[in-house]
Write a protein that holds these residues in place. Structure first.
Motif, mmCIF file in Angstrom:
data_model
loop_
_atom_site.group_PDB
_atom_site.id
_atom_site.type_symbol
_atom_site.label_atom_id
_atom_site.label_comp_id
_atom_site.label_asym_id
_atom_site.label_seq_id
_atom_site.Cartn_x
_atom_site.Cartn_y
_atom_site.Cartn_z
ATOM 1 N N LEU A 76 62.497 -97.122 -41.569
ATOM 2 C CA LEU A 76 62.395 -96.533 -40.236
ATOM 3 C C LEU A 76 61.044 -95.855 -40.109
ATOM 4 N N PRO A 77 60.180 -96.279 -39.173
ATOM 5 C CA PRO A 77 58.904 -95.593 -38.995
ATOM 6 C C PRO A 77 59.068 -94.295 -38.211
ATOM 7 N N VAL A 78 58.491 -93.223 -38.769
ATOM 8 C CA VAL A 78 58.443 -91.932 -38.093
ATOM 9 C C VAL A 78 56.972 -91.547 -38.034
ATOM 10 N N VAL A 79 56.428 -91.503 -36.825
ATOM 11 C CA VAL A 79 54.989 -91.325 -36.629
ATOM 12 C C VAL A 79 54.721 -89.932 -36.085
ATOM 13 N N LEU A 80 53.800 -89.223 -36.753
ATOM 14 C CA LEU A 80 53.409 -87.880 -36.341
ATOM 15 C C LEU A 80 52.077 -87.974 -35.595
ATOM 16 N N GLY A 81 52.091 -87.640 -34.277
ATOM 17 C CA GLY A 81 50.849 -87.637 -33.515
ATOM 18 C C GLY A 81 50.148 -86.311 -33.645
ATOM 19 N N GLY A 82 48.916 -86.307 -33.163
ATOM 20 C CA GLY A 82 48.228 -87.209 -32.294
ATOM 21 C C GLY A 82 48.686 -87.062 -30.848
ATOM 22 N N ASP A 83 47.788 -87.532 -29.945
ATOM 23 C CA ASP A 83 48.147 -87.522 -28.527
ATOM 24 C C ASP A 83 49.064 -88.701 -28.228
ATOM 25 N N HIS A 84 49.582 -88.745 -26.989
ATOM 26 C CA HIS A 84 50.629 -89.724 -26.695
ATOM 27 C C HIS A 84 50.109 -91.150 -26.626
ATOM 28 N N SER A 85 48.805 -91.326 -26.622
ATOM 29 C CA SER A 85 48.289 -92.690 -26.649
ATOM 30 C C SER A 85 48.659 -93.403 -27.938
ATOM 31 N N VAL A 86 48.986 -92.669 -29.005
ATOM 32 C CA VAL A 86 49.331 -93.325 -30.268
ATOM 33 C C VAL A 86 50.634 -94.107 -30.150
ATOM 34 N N VAL A 92 54.696 -86.491 -30.666
ATOM 35 C CA VAL A 92 53.270 -86.380 -30.347
ATOM 36 C C VAL A 92 52.951 -85.077 -29.613
ATOM 37 N N GLU A 93 51.652 -84.839 -29.488
ATOM 38 C CA GLU A 93 51.070 -83.782 -28.666
ATOM 39 C C GLU A 93 51.254 -82.365 -29.218
ATOM 40 N N VAL A 94 51.519 -82.243 -30.531
ATOM 41 C CA VAL A 94 51.487 -80.919 -31.151
ATOM 42 C C VAL A 94 50.024 -80.550 -31.405
ATOM 43 N N ALA A 95 49.564 -79.469 -30.774
ATOM 44 C CA ALA A 95 48.194 -78.973 -30.942
ATOM 45 C C ALA A 95 48.295 -77.558 -31.501
#
Length: 323
Positions: A125-135, A290-293
């Motif tokens: 299962l891929p879990v992707v940590l962004g980054g902005d929402h374009s990812v 995504v979008e954690v700054a």
């Protein structure tokens, strides 16, 4: 009875050691992914239209996730009477980050897509940590072969913004475009866009286009009026779900660390209950958050929220898969 790793190993408190996601093993060899879940960072924020800083999101989420790594044999939830992520039964690895080439959106996106394809090829299962929402764009691109074999995906989006812009000044792959790019894919069967509110990133025409292209759009107020059960009933049953979580879907009172905060957002349990119900209603086959700054929230609570919601939904997905 589940055991505690402290009984036989090191104490390994959260503030000690290397900050992989949840302190799970690091797997740098993408040809040797052998796990149920593989976490990858996508620290790209060149698609941002206002406040940058989400390139630091993956590191912040990983560090926050160590809070939930106390060495217990899984995570017992007394409300559900379930031990999620039992030790020795759910295999999770952190494969590091996709390589980001500064200012080069297409190359950076290609590298993110490559990482997700490797995870899918390994059956994890891929879990992707962004980054902005374009990812999210390369993440959905990466599902083309998987969907050819296993069928389409339905996207469930938690977000304040519709992100359905087609093109703006020639930009088609920024953080205002991902849901439009997803809806164009023949293997995306539809979208449930939840939490959309207030002044959004998309004009009226975008909303009209989204509905024509298969989107069901609900604001936070509409969701509260309907109730969680009724909202989940609107999502196609038995489908393969890809979940994309923009942290600004939550209210900035609990998630201020984001580039485009929008008041009137979700609280924690609303999102958890939606995602937990989806894990039972169909099959969650991919997740991005995504979008954690982190620089906009010196308390760290936004990153902790991100880590906590991911840990909890991964646990529920794995529990549902194992029956």
């Amino acid at each position: 009875m589940s055991s505690n790793s402290y009984e036989t190993g090191r104490l390994n408190l959260p503030f000690v050691g290397i900050c992989t996601f949840g302190k799970y093993p690091y797997q740098p060899d993408w040809e040797a992914i052998d796990a149920d879940v593989a976490v990858v960072g996508a620290p790209f924020d060149c698609g941002t239209q206002w406040r940058a800083g989400t390139r630091f999101g993956p590191r912040a989420i990983r560090e926050a996730s160590t809070l939930f790594s106390f060495g217990h044999g899984g995570a017992y939830d007394h409300e559900d009477d379930v031990t999620y992520l039992p030790a020795g039964e759910v295999r999770i690895v952190d494969i590091g980050d996709a390589d980001i080439v500064h200012t080069d959106t297409m190359k950076s996106h290609a590298n993110i897509e490559f990482a997700v394809r490797k995870i899918l090829a390994a059956g994890a299962l891929p879990v992707v940590l962004g980054g902005d929402h374009s990812v999210n764009i390369p993440c959905i691109n990466a599902f083309s072969d998987n969907c050819a074999k296993n069928g389409p995906i339905h996207i469930v989006q938690i977000d304040a913004h519709l992100d359905f812009v087609d093109e703006r000044h020639g930009v088609r792959y920024g953080h205002g475009n991902p849901m439009r790019r997803a809806a164009e894919k023949p293997y995306v069967s539809g979208l449930s866009q939840l939490g959309i509110r207030n002044v959004s990133s998309t004009a009226k025409e975008g909303y009209e286009d989204a509905r024509k292209m298969g989107s069901d759009i609900l604001s936070v107020r509409q969701i509260r009026a309907l109730g969680i059960d009724a909202v989940v009933e609107r999502v196609p049953p038995g489908a393969r779900y890809y979940v994309t979580i923009d942290i600004d879907g939550f209210d900035p009172s609990i998630a201020p660390g984001t580039g485009t905060p929008s008041h009137g957002g979700f609280v924690y349990y609303e999102v958890l209950e939606i995602l937990a119900a989806l894990a039972k209603r169909g099959s969650i086959v991919g997740i991005d958050l995504v979008e954690v700054a982190p620089d906009y929230d010196h308390s760290g609570s936004t990153s902790i929220l991100a880590a906590q919601i991911l840990m909890n939904i991964i646990g529920r997905v794995m529990h549902a898969r194992k029956g």
